[in-house]
Enzyme design. Sequence first.
Site, short mmCIF file in Angstrom:
data_model
loop_
_atom_site.label_atom_id
_atom_site.label_comp_id
_atom_site.label_asym_id
_atom_site.label_seq_id
_atom_site.Cartn_x
_atom_site.Cartn_y
_atom_site.Cartn_z
N SER A 194 22.55 -8.36 15.26
CA SER A 194 23.29 -7.37 14.46
C SER A 194 22.53 -6.90 13.22
O SER A 194 23.14 -6.41 12.27
CB SER A 194 24.64 -7.95 14.02
OG SER A 194 24.44 -9.10 13.19
N SER A 205 21.99 -14.33 18.32
CA SER A 205 22.76 -14.28 17.08
C SER A 205 24.16 -13.69 17.32
O SER A 205 24.99 -14.30 17.99
CB SER A 205 21.97 -13.49 16.03
OG SER A 205 22.45 -13.67 14.74
N PHE A 206 24.45 -12.51 16.79
CA PHE A 206 25.68 -11.79 17.10
C PHE A 206 25.89 -11.70 18.61
O PHE A 206 27.00 -11.91 19.12
CB PHE A 206 25.59 -10.39 16.48
CG PHE A 206 26.40 -9.32 17.15
CD1 PHE A 206 27.72 -9.11 16.81
CD2 PHE A 206 25.82 -8.49 18.10
CE1 PHE A 206 28.47 -8.10 17.42
CE2 PHE A 206 26.54 -7.48 18.72
CZ PHE A 206 27.88 -7.30 18.37
N ASP A 247 15.19 -21.37 10.56
CA ASP A 247 16.07 -20.20 10.55
C ASP A 247 16.87 -20.15 9.25
O ASP A 247 17.59 -21.08 8.92
CB ASP A 247 17.03 -20.27 11.75
CG ASP A 247 17.77 -18.97 12.02
OD1 ASP A 247 17.95 -18.16 11.08
OD2 ASP A 247 18.19 -18.76 13.18
N HIS A 261 14.40 -16.89 12.54
CA HIS A 261 15.48 -16.37 13.36
C HIS A 261 14.98 -15.56 14.56
O HIS A 261 15.75 -15.21 15.43
CB HIS A 261 16.38 -15.47 12.48
CG HIS A 261 17.69 -15.13 13.10
ND1 HIS A 261 18.59 -16.08 13.54
CD2 HIS A 261 18.27 -13.92 13.36
CE1 HIS A 261 19.67 -15.49 14.03
NE2 HIS A 261 19.49 -14.18 13.95
#
Length: 277
Positions: free
Chosen positions: A37, A106-107, A228, A256
């Site tokens: 995102s 992630s998202f 991260d 990340h």
Amino acid sequence: MSDANNPEIGNRLRVGQIETNYHDRGQGCPVLMIHGSGPGVTAWANWRLNIGPLSQRARVIAPDMVGFGYTEAPPSTSYDLDTWVDHLVGFIDALSLPKVDLIGNSFGGGVSLAMAARYPDRVRRLVLMGSVGTSFPLTPGLDAVWGYEPSLQSMKGLLDVFAHDRNLVSDELAELRYRASIRPGVQERFGRMFSPGPRQRYIDALATPEEQLRSLPHEALIIHGREDRVIPLQNSINLALILQRAQLHVFPHCGHWTQIEWTETFNRLVGDFLAEA
């Protein structure tokens, strides 16, 4: 750059009222790659180093989720987990795919977990990379990502947060991502997703209840960068303890961007996991 020369623009598919941009390469078992995102993100920007290698072993499909990239979003769109899961299911239906593997960054990991919980028969295996999907305390890194206000300097700062190795973050990359973040409508949509604060509520809104996660029957590969600064490693450790058929791989000296910072190992690890009988 014209649309004809822009690698971020792939195929077009209408999903309900949503004109969806996606990339589709390879043959075999369908693997959907769901991006993160970050501001200005697209499926291609997120997965450009992975689509080609993984498509040698499977059919790889990477959509821009509604509200991101070059997928059109009706003005009335509400950006929440229900909307993103509905878009993903509608997209899979429009491609006539009964079951898929999901790789979520992630998202995208939070959307993938919600999809698996709500439609378990439509998912074969899960790969979760630096994933949300359970509640955790908001990090300064994630607060900076979701609170982005467009400027080249802000984008340079964000790329430093994403990558552990500063050598991966060039001025050219920062310029490209900054330009992507100021395309017409992009920042307006992004602001509606993750503002106003406090942003802890957006983490919680992307979470699937733990009792549903514990009941998931799917094999899962969880991947995380040890350094991260956006999503804490502890979140993936927790997911590995909650998901009954999960394995966890932690990359050292990695932020990340696991799929970029450890590209070859990431592609081999994910490809082997999805290829297992």
